[in-house]
Design an enzyme around this catalytic site. Structure first.
Site, PDB file in Angstrom:
ATOM      1  N   ASN A 243       0.806  -1.233   0.000  1.00  0.00           N
ATOM      2  CA  ASN A 243       0.000   0.000   0.000  1.00  0.00           C
ATOM      3  C   ASN A 243       0.838   1.281   0.000  1.00  0.00           C
ATOM      4  O   ASN A 243       0.475   2.263  -0.633  1.00  0.00           O
ATOM      5  CB  ASN A 243      -1.001  -0.003   1.155  1.00  0.00           C
ATOM      6  CG  ASN A 243      -0.336  -0.039   2.510  1.00  0.00           C
ATOM      7  OD1 ASN A 243       0.750  -0.594   2.662  1.00  0.00           O
ATOM      8  ND2 ASN A 243      -0.963   0.559   3.494  1.00  0.00           N
TER       9      ASN A 243
ATOM     10  N   GLU B 122       3.539  -5.272  12.463  1.00  0.00           N
ATOM     11  CA  GLU B 122       2.607  -4.150  12.254  1.00  0.00           C
ATOM     12  C   GLU B 122       1.510  -4.667  11.341  1.00  0.00           C
ATOM     13  O   GLU B 122       1.740  -4.901  10.161  1.00  0.00           O
ATOM     14  CB  GLU B 122       3.333  -2.969  11.589  1.00  0.00           C
ATOM     15  CG  GLU B 122       4.494  -2.415  12.387  1.00  0.00           C
ATOM     16  CD  GLU B 122       4.072  -1.827  13.715  1.00  0.00           C
ATOM     17  OE1 GLU B 122       2.912  -1.399  13.854  1.00  0.00           O
ATOM     18  OE2 GLU B 122       4.902  -1.819  14.635  1.00  0.00           O
TER      19      GLU B 122
ATOM     20  N   CYS C 293      -3.394   1.492   6.367  1.00  0.00           N
ATOM     21  CA  CYS C 293      -3.793   0.746   7.568  1.00  0.00           C
ATOM     22  C   CYS C 293      -4.404   1.664   8.619  1.00  0.00           C
ATOM     23  O   CYS C 293      -5.118   1.214   9.508  1.00  0.00           O
ATOM     24  CB  CYS C 293      -2.595   0.010   8.140  1.00  0.00           C
ATOM     25  SG  CYS C 293      -1.190   1.101   8.406  1.00  0.00           S
TER      26      CYS C 293
ATOM     27  N   GLU D 194       7.367   0.525  16.363  1.00  0.00           N
ATOM     28  CA  GLU D 194       8.401   1.081  15.505  1.00  0.00           C
ATOM     29  C   GLU D 194       8.517   2.569  15.813  1.00  0.00           C
ATOM     30  O   GLU D 194       7.792   3.092  16.654  1.00  0.00           O
ATOM     31  CB  GLU D 194       8.024   0.878  14.035  1.00  0.00           C
ATOM     32  CG  GLU D 194       7.890  -0.583  13.650  1.00  0.00           C
ATOM     33  CD  GLU D 194       7.570  -0.784  12.174  1.00  0.00           C
ATOM     34  OE1 GLU D 194       6.896   0.074  11.591  1.00  0.00           O
ATOM     35  OE2 GLU D 194       8.008  -1.806  11.622  1.00  0.00           O
TER      36      GLU D 194
HETATM   37  P1  NDP Z   1       0.103  -9.285   3.225  1.00  0.00           P
HETATM   38  O1  NDP Z   1       0.112  -9.752   4.621  1.00  0.00           O
HETATM   39  O2  NDP Z   1      -0.614 -10.079   2.217  1.00  0.00           O
HETATM   40  O3  NDP Z   1       1.579  -9.107   2.668  1.00  0.00           O
HETATM   41  C1  NDP Z   1       2.566  -8.346   3.330  1.00  0.00           C
HETATM   42  C2  NDP Z   1       3.929  -8.872   2.924  1.00  0.00           C
HETATM   43  O4  NDP Z   1       4.084 -10.189   3.424  1.00  0.00           O
HETATM   44  C3  NDP Z   1       4.132  -8.949   1.432  1.00  0.00           C
HETATM   45  O5  NDP Z   1       5.474  -8.655   1.116  1.00  0.00           O
HETATM   46  C4  NDP Z   1       3.819 -10.405   1.146  1.00  0.00           C
HETATM   47  O6  NDP Z   1       4.389 -10.858  -0.046  1.00  0.00           O
HETATM   48  C5  NDP Z   1       4.427 -11.063   2.348  1.00  0.00           C
HETATM   49  N1  NDP Z   1       3.923 -12.403   2.650  1.00  0.00           N
HETATM   50  C6  NDP Z   1       2.788 -12.998   2.208  1.00  0.00           C
HETATM   51  N2  NDP Z   1       2.691 -14.255   2.704  1.00  0.00           N
HETATM   52  C7  NDP Z   1       3.783 -14.459   3.477  1.00  0.00           C
HETATM   53  C8  NDP Z   1       4.253 -15.546   4.272  1.00  0.00           C
HETATM   54  N3  NDP Z   1       3.587 -16.699   4.363  1.00  0.00           N
HETATM   55  N4  NDP Z   1       5.402 -15.386   4.955  1.00  0.00           N
HETATM   56  C9  NDP Z   1       6.091 -14.233   4.908  1.00  0.00           C
HETATM   57  N5  NDP Z   1       5.707 -13.166   4.140  1.00  0.00           N
HETATM   58  C10 NDP Z   1       4.562 -13.278   3.455  1.00  0.00           C
HETATM   59  O7  NDP Z   1      -0.420  -7.790   3.286  1.00  0.00           O
HETATM   60  P2  NDP Z   1      -0.720  -6.839   2.076  1.00  0.00           P
HETATM   61  O8  NDP Z   1       0.515  -6.683   1.250  1.00  0.00           O
HETATM   62  O9  NDP Z   1      -1.978  -7.297   1.442  1.00  0.00           O
HETATM   63  O10 NDP Z   1      -0.927  -5.451   2.824  1.00  0.00           O
HETATM   64  C11 NDP Z   1      -2.127  -5.049   3.349  1.00  0.00           C
HETATM   65  C12 NDP Z   1      -2.183  -5.318   4.831  1.00  0.00           C
HETATM   66  O11 NDP Z   1      -1.104  -4.658   5.481  1.00  0.00           O
HETATM   67  C13 NDP Z   1      -3.439  -4.781   5.471  1.00  0.00           C
HETATM   68  O12 NDP Z   1      -3.949  -5.724   6.376  1.00  0.00           O
HETATM   69  C14 NDP Z   1      -2.947  -3.554   6.215  1.00  0.00           C
HETATM   70  O13 NDP Z   1      -3.750  -3.185   7.309  1.00  0.00           O
HETATM   71  C15 NDP Z   1      -1.588  -3.976   6.631  1.00  0.00           C
HETATM   72  N6  NDP Z   1      -0.751  -2.816   6.902  1.00  0.00           N
HETATM   73  C16 NDP Z   1      -0.412  -2.541   8.202  1.00  0.00           C
HETATM   74  C17 NDP Z   1       0.323  -1.412   8.515  1.00  0.00           C
HETATM   75  C18 NDP Z   1       0.741  -1.119   9.927  1.00  0.00           C
HETATM   76  O14 NDP Z   1       1.633  -0.296  10.114  1.00  0.00           O
HETATM   77  N7  NDP Z   1       0.158  -1.738  10.932  1.00  0.00           N
HETATM   78  C19 NDP Z   1       0.738  -0.470   7.463  1.00  0.00           C
HETATM   79  C20 NDP Z   1       0.346  -0.870   6.143  1.00  0.00           C
HETATM   80  C21 NDP Z   1      -0.375  -2.007   5.884  1.00  0.00           C
HETATM   81  P3  NDP Z   1       3.525 -10.888  -1.412  1.00  0.00           P
HETATM   82  O15 NDP Z   1       2.804  -9.592  -1.522  1.00  0.00           O
HETATM   83  O16 NDP Z   1       4.580 -11.030  -2.416  1.00  0.00           O
HETATM   84  O17 NDP Z   1       2.621 -12.041  -1.289  1.00  0.00           O
END
Ligand code: NDP
Length: 480
Positions: free
Chosen positions: A150, A248, A282, A461
């Site tokens: 995002n 996070e 988020c 963080e």
């Molecule tokens: P995901 O959890 O799908 O993915 C986040 C990252 O984790 C990506 O790089 C993804 O790779 C990777 N990933 C996916 N599966 C695995 C696994 N089994 N093991 C290790 N890494 C993995 O989240 P999104 O990318 O869809 O992001 C949206 C989410 O992030 C929302 O829930 C949002 O609320 C949260 N978010 C939280 C924030 C915070 O500060 N609390 C800030 C921003 C977002 P790939 O994409 O290549 O599958």
């Protein structure tokens, strides 16, 4: 077409599998580049490089580390236009948003931690006349950083910068959905003279590269931002190995608007906290609770203002909203609108996919959507949608809205609009959230603790919290 390569041991290289993944431009629906499809073999190469670089990088003076990081930061500034365009093409967000928020913030992340490390000191305690204790803060070794799609470069640098500043070497994985600016960042690191192996970027799928990182016994810590379910999967794998974890995760943030608020400010900011970045932040306030005396007035003004928002080509400077990040994600958001209707919701505006013309005819656009008439505890009001969809509902008492606000499994952020300082403070105390904004939203001081409670995460963080995470304290007791 720019193909995205791994950055391992200072080199830009293809994954060992020689396989490629498609990289889509969400505003056109077209494949516009290819991503090298890495797996655990590439992750192992990155780990070997990081491990080899650690003894030298960790002993490099913090002034030197800071200097290299500041160079990286300046190069981000110098490449603002091209990075902003790349972020927009990859993610679908308006170029003007990437240019004013994402890329400048990536540069300031590097600058903030590069200068912060020069001011980071450890504690000491004198124990009567008997002894003096002081704390050594040692870097952990090779650490892992995993970031979401995002806010691609913004969150990628937010993790990497404190890890590098404290003397760790890093293996990083950006989201496979938005890898372009991480790739451009690796070119910048080479130009800035970052020694080889200090930062290694491995591109590919989460369940391959991310999972390999979680289970690698040599990787000492993982800093992860992403969905709660993914965070849980990482924790399940990494926790039994006693890796340090900073998670996070998702949110379902309340935006509480009292009748004694500054109406115009609350309205203007609610428009942003609902729909900025197509609602894919988020910290967006996706549940809006409005005190009854101003409910109808606020609702009418909010719908009217939302109807004036322009959803369009991210390249167009008039566009307030660009494209949703992927077709799958758009379908997920639309399925929540259907669910809301099944649950008795009334769509006040929006609710549909938007079909544009010309180059954007096959893009993934959606109308900003406001839904009312839902119960606080229905699925639409409990699950993270992560798109341009908000719900709005009235409340009568403080106790009632507090119950609504705290009713989800999440606890990332909250916003409260009131001119009463005592009420604001009462709510700051009672809201289950890592961040409470009073009469504002997304005002970020990088020194403050950032993170969530409940299922929104573990750890904090920001500022010295990040330095503490990426270092291990050793207490030294010296007899006087
Ligand atoms: P995901 O959890 O799908 O993915 C986040 C990252 O984790 C990506 O790089 C993804 O790779 C990777 N990933 C996916 N599966 C695995 C696994 N089994 N093991 C290790 N890494 C993995 O989240 P999104 O990318 O869809 O992001 C949206 C989410 O992030 C929302 O829930 C949002 O609320 C949260 N978010 C939280 C924030 C915070 O500060 N609390 C800030 C921003 C977002 P790939 O994409 O290549 O599958």
């Amino acid at each position: 077409m720019k193909n995205i390569l791994n950055y391992i041991n200072g080199q830009l290289i293809e994954a060992k599998s020689s396989k490629w993944l498609d990289n889509f431009n969400p505003s056109t629906g077209e494949v516009y580049s290819k991503i090298t499809d890495s797996d655990e073999t590439d992750l192992e190469l990155a780990y070997q490089a990081a491990n080899k670089a650690f003894p030298i990088w960790s002993k490099t003076s913090k002034e030197k580390r800071s200097e290299i990081m500041l160079k990286i930061s300046s190069l981000i500034d110098e490449n603002l236009d091209s990075l902003a365009l790349a972020e927009s093409v990859d993610n679908g967000k308006p170029v003007k948003l990437a240019k004013t928020v994402d890329i400048p913030r990536a540069a300031s992340n590097m600058r903030f931690f590069a200068t912060g490390i020069l001011h980071y000191s450890s504690e000491s305690q004198q124990y009567n006349d008997t002894a003096i204790n002081y704390t050594l803060r040692k870097p952990l070794g090779a650490v892992g950083c995993i970031s979401p799609w995002n806010l691609p470069l913004y969150l990628f640098t937010w993790k990497i910068a404190p890890a590098l500043a404290t003397g760790n070497t890093v293996i990083a994985k950006p989201s496979e959905i938005t890898p372009m600016t991480a790739y451009l960042f690796s070119e910048i690191c080479i130009k800035a003279g970052l020694p080889k192996g200090v930062l290694n970027i491995v591109h590919g799928l989460g369940h391959k590269v991310g999972a390999a990182m979680s289970k690698h016994p040599g990787i000492k810590a993982i800093s992860f931002t992403g969905g709660t379910t993914t965070g849980e999967t990482i924790a399940r794998t990494a926790a039994p190995m006693f890796k340090k974890l900073s998670l996070e995760l998702g949110g379902k943030n309340p935006n509480i608007i009292f009748a004694d608020c500054n109406f115009e400010k609350a309205l203007k900011t609610t428009l942003l906290s609902s729909f900025a970045n197509q609602g894919q932040i988020c910290l967006c306030g996706s549940r809006i609770f409005v005190e009854k005396p101003i409910y109808e007035k606020f609702k009418t003004a909010f719908v009217e203002a939302t109807n004036k928002l322009i959803v369009g080509d991210p390249n167009n400077s008039d566009s307030n909203l660009g494209a949703i990040v992927s077709k799958d994600h758009l379908n997920k958001i639309l399925s929540y609108v259907s669910l809301a209707k099944e649950e008795g919701g009334n769509v006040l505006t929006g609710g549909n996919q938007l079909f544009l013309n010309g180059v954007n005819a096959n893009g993934y656009f959606m109308e900003p959507t406001i839904i009312e008439g839902l119960k606080f505890n229905c699925r639409t009001n409990q699950e993270e949608i992560f798109g341009p969809v908000v719900t709005i509902m009235p409340f009568e008492t403080e106790d009632e809205v507090l119950k609504y606000a705290n009713s989800t499994v999440y606890g990332l952020s909250s916003t409260v609009w009131t001119e009463s300082t005592s009420k604001a403070q009462r709510f700051a105390q009672e809201l289950e959230a890592g961040i409470v904004w009073i009469n504002c939203w997304l005002v970020r001081d990088l020194r403050t603790p950032f993170g969530g409670v409940k299922n929104s995460g573990v750890g904090r963080e920001g500022g010295f919290n990040a330095f503490n995470f990426f270092t291990e304290p050793t207490n030294v007791c010296l007899k006087l």
